[in-house]
Design an enzyme around this catalytic site. Structure first.
Site, short mmCIF file in Angstrom:
data_model
loop_
_atom_site.label_atom_id
_atom_site.label_comp_id
_atom_site.label_asym_id
_atom_site.label_seq_id
_atom_site.Cartn_x
_atom_site.Cartn_y
_atom_site.Cartn_z
CB SER A 107 -0.92 0.01 1.23
OG SER A 107 -0.17 0.25 2.40
CB SER A 160 0.52 3.26 4.71
OG SER A 160 1.42 2.18 4.88
CE LYS A 185 0.81 1.06 8.68
NZ LYS A 185 0.18 1.71 7.53
CB SER A 203 -0.74 5.80 7.40
OG SER A 203 -0.18 4.76 8.17
#
Length: 325
Positions: free
Chosen positions: A126, A128, A183, A290
């Site tokens: 993705s 994010s 992350k 996110s």
């Protein structure tokens, strides 16, 4: 054994097809572990049963051929057709079901050990982590940086470095541990993390950030520029995307619960959380896009997979290859 092996390969094919088409979720580490055990069993059977039996059959052929030659020699016949070599080759030939099981054991074992204890590949699914990581980036994850863990159960047996603010970390999503997320570490145990009015604070101090020169970051998907900034978390400088004008606030419905939910306070300005022991607060670099700890809570230490550190391939842009922060 050939029929059994065909059935096992059939089951593997069905499982992988269902996994690919999202019929069910799969644990690749567990799959590799099972494949390692199965091929090891075949390797043991080949080493101590099937190979010795084939070798004994080859020796029996040699002995039979020697007896035949002696009998013919006694009758005065010295010239004898010799097909012993081809017959021995046929007897010693490993059947396909051993070639595709016992023969693959060393390779599967090497992949299992490499992936479990050293490095694991990961594909960015993705946006994010834009602008640091793009969709389609193929990255490497250092599995031992945060300590050596037993595969499957993810139990740490040897401690190493603790996660630091600014690290890009792959972890098992707390709400579904069969899914891996990536992350950036923003808060470590004991930190108070606040994200208010689109600005990040750690223990009451605003995290330094400065705007990148206009026009900012060009988003190829939306074909427009977005405000981009350089942020410094600890010793790590990295890019982030955020629109200061959007003034988004982050909330959690009272029905949405997660461990240590009481450590977080939500308001129209944003969210403030106290990171509990053994947990980490994670955020994506694409701050407005996110789903991270602001929404679903903290990442426990036992969910850590490893530290992401290198883009080894992006088939759409080879210039992406290299280390990143």
């Amino acid at each position: 054994m050939g029929a059994l092996t065909a059935v096992l390969y059939g089951l593997l094919g069905v499982f992988l097809a269902g996994w690919y088409f999202n019929r069910w979720s799969g644990n690749f580490s567990l799959l590799l572990f099972v494949m390692t055990l199965v091929t090891f069993a075949y390797w043991l059977a080949e080493r101590f049963h099937f190979a010795p039996r084939r070798a004994a059959a080859a020796r029996a052929l040699e002995a039979e051929e020697a007896r035949r030659r002696e009998q013919l020699k006694a009758q005065g016949i010295d010239k004898v057709d010799d097909n012993l070599a081809s017959a021995k080759q046929a007897v010693l030939l490993q059947p396909w079901w051993l070639d595709w099981t016992a023969g693959l054991f060393p390779v599967i074992l090497a992949v299992f050990l490499l992936r479990s204890f050293l490095f694991e590949p990961f594909k960015i699914p993705s946006g994010s982590m834009i602008p640091t990581l793009m969709v389609g980036d193929l990255i490497l994850v250092n599995k031992f940086h945060y300590g050596v863990r037993l595969p499957i159960i993810n139990k740490k047996i040897v401690a190493n470095h603790d996660p630091q603010r600014g690290d890009v970390m792959v972890f098992r999503y707390p709400k579904d541990t069969s899914t891996d997320f990536i992350k950036r570490v923003v808060g470590v145990p004991g930190d108070e993390v606040s994200f208010r009015q689109q600005r990040l604070y750690i223990n009451g101090a605003e995290v330094p950030r400065e705007p990148l020169p206009p026009p900012g970051y060009y988003d190829e998907e939306s074909m427009r520029y977005q405000p981009a900034f350089k942020e410094k978390l600890g010793t790590v400088e990295h890019g982030i995307l955020i629109n200061p004008q959007s003034q988004q606030f982050h909330w959690a419905d009272e029905s949405v619960t997660f461990p240590y939910r009481e450590n977080c306070r939500y308001s129209a300005e944003g969210v403030t959380c106290k990171v509990p022991p053994g947990h980490y607060f994670m955020m994506g670099d694409n701050r407005d896009n996110s789903q991270d700890s602001r929404f679903w809570g903290f990442v426990p230490d036992e969910n850590i997979v490893g530290k992401a550190f290198y883009i080894w391939m992006n088939f759409g842009n080879l210039k992406r290859i290299g280390a990143f922060h």
